[in-house]
Motif scaffolding. Structure first.
Motif, PDB file in Angstrom:
ATOM      1  N   ASN A 210     -68.870  30.389 -56.801  1.00  0.00           N
ATOM      2  CA  ASN A 210     -69.084  29.487 -55.674  1.00  0.00           C
ATOM      3  C   ASN A 210     -68.032  29.693 -54.590  1.00  0.00           C
ATOM      4  O   ASN A 210     -66.847  29.864 -54.890  1.00  0.00           O
ATOM      5  CB  ASN A 210     -69.029  28.026 -56.127  1.00  0.00           C
ATOM      6  N   TYR A 211     -68.478  29.649 -53.369  1.00  0.00           N
ATOM      7  CA  TYR A 211     -67.604  29.649 -52.192  1.00  0.00           C
ATOM      8  C   TYR A 211     -67.539  28.201 -51.695  1.00  0.00           C
ATOM      9  O   TYR A 211     -66.860  27.385 -52.285  1.00  0.00           O
ATOM     10  CB  TYR A 211     -68.174  30.593 -51.136  1.00  0.00           C
ATOM     11  N   LYS A 212     -68.287  27.869 -50.671  1.00  0.00           N
ATOM     12  CA  LYS A 212     -68.387  26.492 -50.205  1.00  0.00           C
ATOM     13  C   LYS A 212     -69.562  26.403 -49.257  1.00  0.00           C
ATOM     14  O   LYS A 212     -69.723  27.258 -48.385  1.00  0.00           O
ATOM     15  CB  LYS A 212     -67.099  26.053 -49.514  1.00  0.00           C
ATOM     16  N   ALA A 213     -70.385  25.371 -49.434  1.00  0.00           N
ATOM     17  CA  ALA A 213     -71.552  25.231 -48.560  1.00  0.00           C
ATOM     18  C   ALA A 213     -71.130  24.983 -47.119  1.00  0.00           C
ATOM     19  O   ALA A 213     -71.732  25.493 -46.179  1.00  0.00           O
ATOM     20  CB  ALA A 213     -72.440  24.102 -49.061  1.00  0.00           C
ATOM     21  N   HIS A 247     -62.178  17.936 -50.358  1.00  0.00           N
ATOM     22  CA  HIS A 247     -61.984  19.076 -49.471  1.00  0.00           C
ATOM     23  C   HIS A 247     -60.551  19.610 -49.439  1.00  0.00           C
ATOM     24  O   HIS A 247     -60.341  20.766 -49.057  1.00  0.00           O
ATOM     25  CB  HIS A 247     -62.395  18.691 -48.048  1.00  0.00           C
ATOM     26  N   TYR A 248     -59.566  18.794 -49.819  1.00  0.00           N
ATOM     27  CA  TYR A 248     -58.173  19.227 -49.681  1.00  0.00           C
ATOM     28  C   TYR A 248     -57.372  18.950 -50.939  1.00  0.00           C
ATOM     29  O   TYR A 248     -57.691  18.054 -51.732  1.00  0.00           O
ATOM     30  CB  TYR A 248     -57.491  18.511 -48.502  1.00  0.00           C
ATOM     31  N   ARG A 249     -56.299  19.691 -51.103  1.00  0.00           N
ATOM     32  CA  ARG A 249     -55.266  19.428 -52.104  1.00  0.00           C
ATOM     33  C   ARG A 249     -53.926  19.456 -51.399  1.00  0.00           C
ATOM     34  O   ARG A 249     -53.788  20.011 -50.306  1.00  0.00           O
ATOM     35  CB  ARG A 249     -55.315  20.465 -53.229  1.00  0.00           C
ATOM     36  N   VAL A 250     -52.904  18.901 -52.034  1.00  0.00           N
ATOM     37  CA  VAL A 250     -51.569  18.890 -51.447  1.00  0.00           C
ATOM     38  C   VAL A 250     -50.567  19.380 -52.485  1.00  0.00           C
ATOM     39  O   VAL A 250     -50.688  19.095 -53.674  1.00  0.00           O
ATOM     40  CB  VAL A 250     -51.197  17.472 -50.942  1.00  0.00           C
ATOM     41  N   ARG A 264     -59.855  22.984 -50.440  1.00  0.00           N
ATOM     42  CA  ARG A 264     -60.481  23.300 -51.717  1.00  0.00           C
ATOM     43  C   ARG A 264     -61.799  24.036 -51.495  1.00  0.00           C
ATOM     44  O   ARG A 264     -62.502  23.794 -50.514  1.00  0.00           O
ATOM     45  CB  ARG A 264     -60.793  22.023 -52.503  1.00  0.00           C
ATOM     46  N   ALA A 265     -62.132  24.899 -52.429  1.00  0.00           N
ATOM     47  CA  ALA A 265     -63.481  25.463 -52.495  1.00  0.00           C
ATOM     48  C   ALA A 265     -64.294  24.635 -53.484  1.00  0.00           C
ATOM     49  O   ALA A 265     -63.806  23.642 -54.029  1.00  0.00           O
ATOM     50  CB  ALA A 265     -63.424  26.913 -52.937  1.00  0.00           C
ATOM     51  N   GLU A 266     -65.524  25.026 -53.713  1.00  0.00           N
ATOM     52  CA  GLU A 266     -66.320  24.391 -54.760  1.00  0.00           C
ATOM     53  C   GLU A 266     -66.104  25.170 -56.057  1.00  0.00           C
ATOM     54  O   GLU A 266     -66.170  26.408 -56.061  1.00  0.00           O
ATOM     55  CB  GLU A 266     -67.794  24.389 -54.365  1.00  0.00           C
ATOM     56  N   TYR A 303     -61.629  28.874 -55.997  1.00  0.00           N
ATOM     57  CA  TYR A 303     -60.933  29.942 -55.280  1.00  0.00           C
ATOM     58  C   TYR A 303     -61.763  30.585 -54.175  1.00  0.00           C
ATOM     59  O   TYR A 303     -61.497  31.707 -53.798  1.00  0.00           O
ATOM     60  CB  TYR A 303     -60.510  31.039 -56.270  1.00  0.00           C
ATOM     61  N   PHE A 304     -62.796  29.908 -53.670  1.00  0.00           N
ATOM     62  CA  PHE A 304     -63.665  30.529 -52.673  1.00  0.00           C
ATOM     63  C   PHE A 304     -64.158  31.885 -53.190  1.00  0.00           C
ATOM     64  O   PHE A 304     -63.998  32.916 -52.557  1.00  0.00           O
ATOM     65  CB  PHE A 304     -62.932  30.712 -51.338  1.00  0.00           C
TER      66      PHE A 304
END
Length: 335
Positions: A210-213, A247-250, A264-266, A303-304
């Motif tokens: 998976n990448y991301k839609a 959508h994000y991480r820190v 983030r990716a899916e 990881y996209f």
């Protein structure tokens, strides 16, 4: 592990398919064909390549092959779905059981094509008759594989934003979609698929990359996704606010004394096959997958991913692994 690529030898001939036509190999003939060298699970032989002369390929135009195909997307779709620019792939396999290799081509905007091989490098598009045109999705990846164990090649197709699809073959090249019954429904930004018998029960299990839609920048205006609106400090720690956690991480980098926000990716998806073409999704945190230190994963890797490869045995005990070419990371299964 011994090398799979003996020096000065060519084991595989890559067949590249372009919209303009096919590239066909011209093989050098000799009175005594070279012998095969058996190497366990594979074999190879020397290929005599002349040091001088013309290239060994001849381009065949679409007027000769019958393959008239282009994977084009409209300007509007490109602006609305930028991730469509990652492109699409194809699958090769004998779909109708006549002994000839057929060609399945994905489109991001419009129906896919299944070119039946008529022999003599001539093809005809039978996607509609075969039931695999799938015009309602942005198709990215495809693979022919016998997922239900009946001896013919079924077809799996990934799509950006879904729906991913499983088409079961009746043996004559006519397919019926069984995505829901196979429990493979997904609306992620899937790119490619690979299959292998991961648990040793003689059927093909499934790994979906998976990448991301859609990226965060496509969903939120710049001021909405500014750092201070996405990340907040709670005591001595930093966290992503609930609205953006998908959508994000820190991360905190103490050596640089900075807080880093990354998108983030899916997460990829892994499925076990029950042998009939019905699949069960297995979480990466189920205990089956181990990290580099041999400990069970505690998070879903994202990881996209653009490419999934076949599982390959790396250990002396035959432990299968899954690899993702886009990330160069290895996730080892524990059984």
């Amino acid at each position: 592990m011994p090398s799979r690529h003996p020096p000065n030898s060519v084991k595989q001939l890559a067949t590249r398919l372009a919209a303009a036509g096919l590239l066909v190999a011209s093989w050098a003939c000799s009175s005594v064909p070279p012998s095969w060298h058996e190497e366990g699970a594979y074999r190879w032989r020397e290929l005599s390549v002349p040091r001088r002369g013309r290239p060994g390929f001849t381009q065949l135009p679409s007027s000769r092959t019958g393959i008239h195909f282009a994977n084009a997307i409209s300007e509007q779709r490109r602006l609305q779905h930028p991730n469509s620019l990652i492109g699409s792939g194809l699958a090769l396999g004998d779909a109708d059981g006549d002994g000839l290799v057929d060609v399945y081509l994905n489109r991001l905007d419009g129906p896919n094509a299944l070119y039946r091989n008529l022999g003599d490098w001539r093809f005809e598009d039978i996607a509609n008759q075969a039931g695999v045109a799938a015009p309602d999705r942005a198709a990215t990846g495809a693979v022919f594989a016998d997922v239900d164990g009946d001896g013919d090649l079924d077809l799996l197709v990934t799509a950006l934003g879904g729906p991913n699809a499983l088409f079961l073959n009746d043996g004559s090249g006519v397919f019926t979609e069984h995505t829901v019954a196979a429990e493979l429904e997904s609306h992620h930004g899937s790119t490619t698929i690979t299959l292998a018998d991961v648990d040793g029960d003689r059927d093909l299990d499934l790994y979906v990359a998976n990448y991301k839609a859609a990226n965060a920048e496509d969903l939120f205006r710049p001021q909405e996704r500014s750092f201070d609106r996405v990340v907040r400090q709670v005591g001595d720690r930093w966290e992503v606010v609930a609205r953006f956690r998908e959508h994000y991480r820190v991360r905190i980098l103490p050596e640089l004394d900075i807080v880093v926000r990354s998108e983030r990716a899916e997460p990829d998806m892994f499925y076990l096959n029950d042998g009939t073409g019905r699949f069960e999704q297995i979480s990466f945190t189920s205990g089956r997958f181990l990290d580099e230190g041999g400990n069970p994963l505690t998070w879903e890797p994202d990881y996209f991913t653009l490419t999934a490869r076949d599982s390959t045995t790396l250990t002396a005990t035959g432990t299968p692994i899954s690899t993702c070419a886009a990330t160069l990371r290895i996730r080892i299964t524990s059984g």
